[in-house]
Design an enzyme around this catalytic site. Structure first.
Site, mmCIF file in Angstrom:
data_model
loop_
_atom_site.group_PDB
_atom_site.id
_atom_site.type_symbol
_atom_site.label_atom_id
_atom_site.label_comp_id
_atom_site.label_asym_id
_atom_site.label_seq_id
_atom_site.Cartn_x
_atom_site.Cartn_y
_atom_site.Cartn_z
ATOM 1 N N ASP A 102 0.843 -1.188 0.248
ATOM 2 C CA ASP A 102 -0.010 -0.013 -0.045
ATOM 3 C C ASP A 102 0.958 1.141 -0.048
ATOM 4 O OD1 ASP A 102 -2.142 1.897 0.579
ATOM 5 O OD2 ASP A 102 -3.180 0.027 1.436
ATOM 6 N N ASP A 204 -2.766 4.605 -2.711
ATOM 7 C CA ASP A 204 -3.664 5.542 -1.849
ATOM 8 C C ASP A 204 -4.012 6.748 -2.660
ATOM 9 O OD1 ASP A 204 -4.982 5.453 1.032
ATOM 10 O OD2 ASP A 204 -3.940 7.319 1.017
ATOM 11 N N GLU A 267 -6.445 3.513 -5.991
ATOM 12 C CA GLU A 267 -7.539 3.841 -5.175
ATOM 13 C C GLU A 267 -8.395 5.026 -5.603
ATOM 14 O OE1 GLU A 267 -9.535 4.660 -0.766
ATOM 15 O OE2 GLU A 267 -7.519 5.692 -1.268
ATOM 16 N N HIS A 328 -11.299 -1.529 4.021
ATOM 17 C CA HIS A 328 -11.344 -1.117 5.406
ATOM 18 C C HIS A 328 -11.962 0.444 5.722
ATOM 19 C CE1 HIS A 328 -8.160 0.889 3.078
ATOM 20 N NE2 HIS A 328 -7.848 1.694 4.177
ATOM 21 N N ASP A 329 -12.306 0.937 4.703
ATOM 22 C CA ASP A 329 -12.910 2.068 4.817
ATOM 23 C C ASP A 329 -14.577 2.208 4.650
ATOM 24 O OD1 ASP A 329 -10.589 3.460 4.953
ATOM 25 O OD2 ASP A 329 -10.564 3.516 2.787
HETATM 26 C C1 NOJ Z 1 -7.488 5.947 1.984
HETATM 27 C C2 NOJ Z 1 -7.482 4.804 2.837
HETATM 28 O O1 NOJ Z 1 -7.997 3.864 2.412
HETATM 29 C C3 NOJ Z 1 -7.857 5.306 4.129
HETATM 30 O O2 NOJ Z 1 -8.084 4.409 5.147
HETATM 31 C C4 NOJ Z 1 -7.189 6.456 4.473
HETATM 32 O O3 NOJ Z 1 -7.781 7.246 5.790
HETATM 33 C C5 NOJ Z 1 -7.016 7.662 3.659
HETATM 34 N N1 NOJ Z 1 -6.993 7.263 2.137
HETATM 35 C C6 NOJ Z 1 -5.987 8.754 3.863
HETATM 36 O O4 NOJ Z 1 -4.901 8.116 3.598
#
Ligand code: NOJ
Length: 534
Positions: A102, A204, A267, A328-329
């Site tokens: 990541d 990311d 992402e 995870h979000d």
């Molecule tokens: C996306 C990530 O998936 C998330 O978990 C994170 O808080 C934000 N980017 C900031 O890096």
């Protein structure tokens, strides 16, 4: 028909996301670690997943649980050390699996030495590595941009009298990707891991890396309502998805292309039309711009069907599709759609055309865990309270067995476990033929054995109501997939003249092996995967 018969691993195989703090704790400190992942590789191998994407494990003050990196080429001591990393990479490769790191390029931690230098004075050589701006004449923020974690995206550094930009926490200053030195430094970090042998990166917030040169105010969002995140008050027209971001992505891709069979995943939360631009001109961008339709859309057959069709129609020719069910979000799939529909969702994820990405624990039916406010860790909960935005619920420890703490740790787990982990865990579910885990295992095995399902062509089949139907076709075999996304019986009459076939897989396993043809009745929450007689 697609005649190509050599596909790369990241096209035909399954990606599995591990949130390392929560996978398996080998040291007893309550937090998962790299050795823990190593010890569970047999489990992953047996499950049949290939690309192991591990969320950040780099040194970090953990203000955003690893997405605030203070050293891009180190390992957080809580999670392991470089020897552990080397052993894990070797173990993954020995099993024919791949490791995806990541990479967090939009921002570092404020504790990264680069930012420490940058903020030390206005004339520090690294000042321009981050995004610094003068206050407006009245002393206020340079523009109206908002932080994803609440409040302004600007914080004043009293010492030097300028504001710095942070799309996330004030402890996550945005790097300035308009500065060539930043490119060089960050690409060197990627090179460090590539030289070690990693097989790719999930990048990311790829679409946020570059901001408007003129720093124009973002316009208000006409669709904003009070229940939304305050960040959504504005449309991020000038703070994200800028044309120049594609140059950065192309540079990253140029680098990863120097290492055979690597993959660059982005992402990107954007509408389909904008998302597909991240494949890049001549496909020189990300190989897999993450497609979050199944995470974002309401669980409605017609909405999902429309999105699948739009996506298929929008992909550049030779652009490879991909699908994501959770991460995870976002709230876990079993919580979003319920345990029965979670099986339909698994069938959808694993039979649509494109690389599937699974989220750890979904294969055992893990649900979101209620975390009392006073126990919240995630800054999205603590900084923007009361909106239900916290992400701790979907990050709880993996459930391995029915012993204390689900066999995750001998210590005190960093987040509480699901209450019914004694029922939903790897050991118990392995013994139960009808468990979610065995459902996933059987489906993954079938997918791996049938080219039509992994890399075959996709054809929509018109359907109505809560039913979603499509065909997958390879050089030798064809399959009809019919899914009931509702909890009512449905009469289905697939528009395939005189079709017949054998049920190869179903949510209702007693149907497997049965011959079937013409119109049929689909039970509530039923999914059928039918091998068509040609
Ligand atoms: C996306 C990530 O998936 C998330 O978990 C994170 O808080 C934000 N980017 C900031 O890096």
């Amino acid at each position: 028909m697609n005649r190509k018969d050599t596909y790369l691993w990241w096209q035909k195989e399954i990606i599995y996301q591990i949130y390392p703090r929560s996978f398996y704790d080998s040291s007893g400190n309550g937090t998962g670690d790299l050795n823990g992942i190593l010890q569970k590789l047999d489990y992953l191998e047996e499950l049949g997943v290939k690309g192991i994407w591990i969320s950040p494990f780099f040194p970090s003050p953990m203000a955003d649980f690893g997405y605030d990196v203070s050293d891009y080429t180190g390992i957080h001591p809580l999670i392991g050390n470089m020897d552990d990393f080397d052993r894990l990479l070797e173990g993954i490769h020995k099993r024919g699996m791949k490791m995806i790191l990541d990479f967090v390029p939009n921002h570092s931690s404020d504790e990264h030495p680069w930012f420490q230098e940058s903020k030390s004075s206005r004339d520090n050589p690294k000042r321009d590595w981050y995004v610094w701006k003068d206050p407006k004449p009245d002393g206020s923020e340079p523009n109206n941009w908002l932080s994803e974690f609440g409040g302004s995206a600007w914080t004043l550094d009293e010492n030097t009298g300028q504001y710095y930009l942070h799309t996330y926490l004030d402890k996550q200053p945005d790097l300035n990707w308009r500065n060539p030195e930043v490119h060089e430094a960050m690409l060197n970090c990627m090179r460090f891991w590539l030289d070690k042998g990693v097989d790719g990166f999930r990048v990311d917030v790829m679409w946020q890396m570059i901001k408007d040169k003129q720093f124009r105010d973002n316009p208000p969002n006409p669709d904003y309502t009070e229940d939304m995140s305050p960040y959504d008050k504005l449309l991020p027209v000038y703070s994200s998805d800028q044309p120049e971001v594609h140059d950065v992505v192309r540079e990253m891709r140029k680098l990863t292309d120097q290492y055979p069979e690597t993959v660059l995943i982005g992402e990107i939360y954007l509408p389909i039309q904008d998302l597909v631009t991240y494949y890049g001109h001549d496909l020189q961008g990300a190989q897999l711009p993450f497609n979050f339709q199944l995470v974002e859309l309401p669980w409605e057959a017609r909405r999902i069907e429309a999105a699948i069709n739009e996506y298929e129609a929008s992909l550049p020719s030779e652009g490879w599709p991909n699908w994501v069910l959770g991460n995870h979000d976002k709230s876990r799939i079993a919580s979003r759609v319920g345990p029965q529909q979670a099986r339909i969702a698994a069938m959808l994820l694993l039979t649509l055309k494109g690389t599937p990405t699974m989220y750890y624990g979904d294969e055992i039916g893990m649900t979101d865990v209620h975390i009392p406010v006073e126990m919240a860790n995630d800054p999205r909960e603590t900084k923007v309270p009361g909106k239900g935005l916290g992400r701790d619920p979907e990050r709880t420890p993996m459930q391995w067995d029915s012993s204390e703490n689900a066999g995750f740790t001998n210590g005190k787990p960093w987040l509480p476990l699901m209450e019914n982990y004694k029922k939903f865990n790897v050991a118990s579910e392995s013994k139960d033929q009808d468990s979610m885990l065995n459902f996933y295992r059987r489906l993954i095995k079938l997918r791996a054995s049938e080219k039509a399902l992994s890399v075959g062509d996709f054809y929509p089949v018109p359907a109505e109501g809560n039913v979603l139907a499509y065909r997958r076709e390879g050089p030798k075999k064809a399959f009809l997939i019919i899914l009931n996304l509702g909890d009512q019986k449905e009469q289905v009459d697939p528009e395939l003249p005189q079709w017949k076939g054998t049920v190869r897989f179903s949510t209702h396993s007693e149907k497997e092996g049965k011959e079937i043809k013409g119109s049929l009745i689909l039970q509530p929450d039923e999914g059928l995967l039918i091998e068509l007689k040609q």
